[in-house]
Design an enzyme around this catalytic site. Structure first.
Site, PDB file in Angstrom:
ATOM      1  N   LYS A  30      -1.997  -2.672   8.169  1.00 47.29           N
ATOM      2  CA  LYS A  30      -3.178  -2.201   8.887  1.00 47.29           C
ATOM      3  C   LYS A  30      -3.260  -2.836  10.267  1.00 47.29           C
ATOM      4  CE  LYS A  30      -6.233  -1.106   5.008  1.00 47.29           C
ATOM      5  NZ  LYS A  30      -7.539  -1.393   4.371  1.00 47.29           N
TER       6      LYS A  30
ATOM      7  N   TYR B 217      -9.251 -11.353  -6.355  1.00 52.70           N
ATOM      8  CA  TYR B 217      -8.404 -11.372  -7.544  1.00 52.70           C
ATOM      9  C   TYR B 217      -8.746 -12.548  -8.446  1.00 52.70           C
ATOM     10  CZ  TYR B 217      -5.800  -7.800  -5.118  1.00 52.70           C
ATOM     11  OH  TYR B 217      -5.453  -6.640  -4.478  1.00 52.70           O
TER      12      TYR B 217
ATOM     13  N   HIS C 122      -3.431  -9.512   3.924  1.00 59.95           N
ATOM     14  CA  HIS C 122      -4.882  -9.588   4.104  1.00 59.95           C
ATOM     15  C   HIS C 122      -5.213 -10.437   5.326  1.00 59.95           C
ATOM     16  CE1 HIS C 122      -5.768  -8.684  -0.418  1.00 59.95           C
ATOM     17  NE2 HIS C 122      -5.602  -7.591   0.289  1.00 59.95           N
TER      18      HIS C 122
ATOM     19  N   ARG D 256      -0.585  -2.360  -6.585  1.00 55.58           N
ATOM     20  CA  ARG D 256      -0.772  -3.448  -5.618  1.00 55.58           C
ATOM     21  C   ARG D 256      -1.694  -4.516  -6.223  1.00 55.58           C
ATOM     22  NH1 ARG D 256      -0.928  -4.782  -0.029  1.00 55.58           N
ATOM     23  NH2 ARG D 256      -2.963  -5.417   0.767  1.00 55.58           N
TER      24      ARG D 256
ATOM     25  N   ARG E 266       0.863  -1.175   0.000  1.00 57.95           N
ATOM     26  CA  ARG E 266       0.000   0.000   0.000  1.00 57.95           C
ATOM     27  C   ARG E 266       0.905   1.232   0.000  1.00 57.95           C
ATOM     28  NH1 ARG E 266      -1.985  -3.492   4.052  1.00 57.95           N
ATOM     29  NH2 ARG E 266      -4.070  -4.350   3.604  1.00 57.95           N
TER      30      ARG E 266
ATOM     31  N   HIS F 170      -2.378   2.508  -6.013  1.00 58.41           N
ATOM     32  CA  HIS F 170      -2.976   1.293  -5.448  1.00 58.41           C
ATOM     33  C   HIS F 170      -3.212   0.237  -6.525  1.00 58.41           C
ATOM     34  CE1 HIS F 170      -4.613  -0.653  -1.918  1.00 58.41           C
ATOM     35  NE2 HIS F 170      -5.656  -1.073  -2.624  1.00 58.41           N
TER      36      HIS F 170
END
Length: 324
Positions: free
Chosen positions: A198, A300, A291, A268, A165, A265
């Site tokens: 995150k 994806y 994730h 990514r 990110r 982004h």
């Protein structure tokens, strides 16, 4: 008063939960509008006792009020976008009241009873392989100084080469690059970056030799040699802002004739998509992207299926056949 609790909650989200700046900004706007509405709705500025006494009808009244404001303003929106906005506001309320329960003893179950509208998550839109490979050189060529050229080339090669990110890349310090080189293979010239994602979750991401070479070139041109200095700096020596990198790529994509979804982004997305097309295991891609849920990574797969179907309908002779 409730305003002070709101400010403390947002500070907690930023420092303890390490929520993204965009999330904190969105929650701040939602909660400010919520408290303003309550002041008129209740006839006085709410305090913690007033928040504890709110009913499900009160919360629904605010959501209905916001929907009415949007309709009266005639803002261009879609049904799915409106649902995402309502879902975010419900999330803001639930998070705020959970914080109040834990830190201020305000126990109100009403936010947990709000229905969250279903939203359709957009599929990732990656760049093609040649487009993604062209980004670092294309963006860096537009920089006005040799320092900025070296920096932008390294940054955008890192985004695509490691699937980071933009916030993760810009949070790196010089010492992180030094540690990555130390954990890599000195013969191959690769490295391993420790990324803080995150929620403060850490993951290890391998760095290809080509990416390490670009990062080393930038390190030699870096104006600040201190280990605690930001890895990517602006013209004034501070940490590079995401908006500057996004604007640089936006300028380049207009010149290159790329679509609007060609953003930092998207690199990514391109990283994950191209790995999957090359046969990489979905669990490996999940780990590399950081994730928390495999379902997020599985988007994806859906995107690739949609792309294949689009190619089929445009290229296969039977695509235009009609069934009698």
């Amino acid at each position: 008063m409730a305003g002070a609790a709101r400010d403390a909650f947002l500070q907690w989200m930023e420092t303890e939960r390490r929520a993204s700046p965009l999330t904190v900004t969105a929650y701040r706007g939602d909660l400010e509008r919520f408290l303003v509405f309550l002041t008129g709705h209740l006839g006085a500025e709410p305090d913690l006792a007033a928040l504890a006494g709110l009913s499900l009808a009160d919360l629904r009244a605010w959501l209905a009020h916001e929907h009415g404001v949007a309709l009266n303003a005639r803002r261009p929106t879609t049904q799915d976008r409106a649902a995402r906005t309502r879902a975010r506001r419900v999330s803001a309320l639930r998070s705020f009241f959970r914080y109040l329960a834990r830190h201020h003893g305000v126990d109100n179950p009403a936010p947990g009873l709000l229905a969250t509208p279903r939203t359709r998550r957009p599929l990732p839109r990656p760049l093609s392989g040649p487009q993604a490979l062209e980004v670092p050189e294309g963006v860096s060529d537009l920089a006005h100084t040799s320092m900025a050229q070296s920096r932008d080339a390294a940054l955008f090669m890192l985004l695509y080469g490691c699937g980071l990110r933009i916030s993760e890349a810009l949070a790196l310090d010089v010492r992180d690059l030094e540690q990555a080189a130390a954990m890599g293979n000195p013969v191959a010239g690769d490295g391993v970056l420790r990324i803080r994602g995150k929620g403060g979750k850490e993951r290890m991401v391998p760095v290809l030799p080509q990416v390490m070479q670009a990062l080393r070139r930038w390190r030699h041109a870096h104006p600040l040699p201190q280990p605690d200095a930001p890895l990517f700096v602006g013209v004034r020596g501070g940490r590079l802002q995401a908006g500057i990198a996004q604007r640089a790529m936006r300028t380049w994509r207009h010149m290159a004739g790329l679509p609007e979804h060609a953003t930092p982004h998207a690199l990514r997305h391109s990283f994950a998509t191209h790995l999957m097309e090359g046969g990489a295991d979905l669990r490996v891609i999940q780990d590399l992207l950081g994730h928390a849920s495999l379902s997020t990574t599985q988007r994806y797969t859906l995107a690739d299926e949609a792309r294949l179907m689009d190619v089929w309908t445009r290229a296969h002779p039977h695509a235009t056949d009609t069934v009698p």
